[in-house]
Design an enzyme around this catalytic site. Sequence first.
Site, PDB file in Angstrom:
ATOM      1  N   ASP A 155       0.816  -1.211   0.000  1.00  0.00           N
ATOM      2  CA  ASP A 155       0.000   0.000   0.000  1.00  0.00           C
ATOM      3  C   ASP A 155       0.852   1.264   0.000  1.00  0.00           C
ATOM      4  OD1 ASP A 155      -2.651   1.303   0.269  1.00  0.00           O
ATOM      5  OD2 ASP A 155      -1.847   1.948   2.199  1.00  0.00           O
TER       6      ASP A 155
ATOM      7  N   MET B 127      -7.375   5.968   3.240  1.00  0.00           N
ATOM      8  CA  MET B 127      -7.517   7.090   2.310  1.00  0.00           C
ATOM      9  C   MET B 127      -6.301   7.282   1.404  1.00  0.00           C
ATOM     10  SD  MET B 127     -10.506   8.258   2.828  1.00  0.00           S
ATOM     11  CE  MET B 127     -10.353   9.744   1.838  1.00  0.00           C
ATOM     12  N   ARG B 128      -5.258   6.445   1.599  1.00  0.00           N
ATOM     13  CA  ARG B 128      -4.061   6.634   0.782  1.00  0.00           C
ATOM     14  C   ARG B 128      -4.365   6.428  -0.701  1.00  0.00           C
ATOM     15  NH1 ARG B 128      -0.591   3.760   3.500  1.00  0.00           N
ATOM     16  NH2 ARG B 128       0.402   5.499   4.560  1.00  0.00           N
ATOM     17  N   ALA B 129      -5.262   5.499  -1.003  1.00  0.00           N
ATOM     18  CA  ALA B 129      -5.599   5.240  -2.404  1.00  0.00           C
ATOM     19  C   ALA B 129      -6.198   6.476  -3.059  1.00  0.00           C
ATOM     20  CB  ALA B 129      -6.573   4.066  -2.492  1.00  0.00           C
TER      21      ALA B 129
END
Length: 653
Positions: free
Chosen positions: A193, A274-276
């Site tokens: 991720d 929320m990184r995506a």
Amino acid sequence: MKPYPFTAVVGMPDLRLALVLSSISPAVGGVLVRGEKGTAKSTMVRALAGLLPGVDVVDACRFSCDPVEPDPACPDGPHAEGSPAHRRPARLVELPVGAAEDRVIGSLNLERALADGVTDFQPGLLAAAHRGLLYVDEVNLLHDHLVDTLLDAAAMGRATVEREGVSVSHAARFVLIGTMNPEEGELRPQLLDRFGLTVEVASSRDPELRVEVVRRRLAYEADPDGFAGQYAAADAELAADIEAAQRLLPSVKLPDDALRQIAEVCASFEVDGMRADIVTARTAVAHAAWAGRTEVTTEDVRVAARLALPHRRRRNPFDAPGISEEQLEQALQDAEPEGPGPDDDGPGSGTPPEGGETSGPPPSEGGQEPSGGGQGGDQKPVGAGEAFRARRFEVKGTGEGAAGRRSRAITDNGRTIGVQPAGTKDGHPHLLATVRAAAPHQRSRGRSGAGLVVRPQDLRFARREGREGNLVLFCVDASGSMGARQRMREVKTAVLSLLLDAYQRRDKVGLVTFRASGAELALPPTISVDAAASRLDGLATGGRTPLAEGLLEAARVLRIEAVRDPLRRPLLVVVTDGRATSGADAVQRAKQAAGLLAGNVTSIVMDCESGKMRLGLAAELAEHLGAEHVPVAEVAADTLAGAVRTRISGRAA
């Protein structure tokens, strides 16, 4: 010899685009390139450095400070305004898989710190890669703590070294690029991720394209400079386009409609956190700049999602990365504002093949298992159930193997259990022990100043105990006595859960199966746990039970692996009901084979016997092996905890 030209690499448009977008906007978070060996992953990454614009750096600064905005905390600073500077090419720094931690993040000279009272910091690879590229080939083979250090530095833009109360911090902004062969093991989902983009590459099956690849490679090897000259103009044009996109990047706007599309797509694919969303937004902005636009469009979001989301959809290590084109288009349409919107053509990006899910047929109800005395026909493979959290089985004693999370070992990280002199096995300096070693000699050494007079022989290093990864070799009974569908489903579920546990603990795994009249090495020891899961899923059953042959094959594999990887201690997991029915004197030969392993290998016997009438043969086998006997129903960690609570409450009553 000049590097292979970037524009000379044939095919791989997805990888080309991902590298370009990361170069335009380092905030994207770098690229993870997944693919089989021999697909020119490293060639294209190394060629990228020649396309990047040069950087202005302060003279004599080992940390490549920008003369316009120097790092105020630079160890070589502070740099005065207008300091002399020069321009140099962007660097490509390669991090070897076997690099020590001090080589990566830098080191402090403890001897000078004690003697002169100064902080003498020697920069590492993170400092060298500042404002350039940091390339890690076979990143999946890198120790976890080093990967964590790299990704933290890439995310924060700084590297911090703390040793014995001394802390040094410096800027470390770079484009992180990792390549890996999934056959050699996966990265942990948490680490996956942290990479901004991911690309799947594979060699082309088109004969004409393969011919062109070979033709260009042979031409390059025959005359590297001449070959590079043929593509110099194309590379220069591409470099100019990248520089123009970098200048345009701050002017690109991300409207609310595009943000809503990004949120809709990420929610549709059920990615965690929320990184995506953030990475997809940054990638869409970079793609718009690359296409020469000043506002993000639907096409930019589509391309960004194809690159930023495939590796974030994995729910467990055995899921294949990939996204559904239909689901992506539906999510984009759901968030599409009313009325036609701009959809300019930009550099396209292919989609990695979507991983299909396979499942075995449902288990049959009831049914008496065969006795194992007849040869019998092969039965179709039975699928495993949902994996659970397994107990942690560990190897006895203390090892010095590969970093992991299973058994006790002397490692570079962990709790300090003692000290050792320099030269035995250097690690982190131990300040107090070094001072105590040097203190008695200060008068004889003529100490006159405030600092200690320290000699190399005074240096002491911490001896630390942590956890290591092991070789977990599964020896699985696939005979007719294991063939009842419900029983085999339970067995496969338990083994799959142990494989998941091995993945999380960074173990190497192998798979030996035995049935009919012999045994075979179904999977040689490998870091690729998902390969073992795939072999397990297709395991068929039937025939007699050659238990002795299975144990002898396991012993042979362990002997070979002890030579190949001597520091990785083995854990043998024998999955059987304990029957031995193949060949003359089957039971006696099984006992003899078990005696060869007893005392030499830490073993577990997973007892698969079921039913009201039990023979207890697996328990006898465990006794001959000197192994722990574990019924298949007690492999789950929750089952063990429940049994312990039951025993404790019984004693209290």
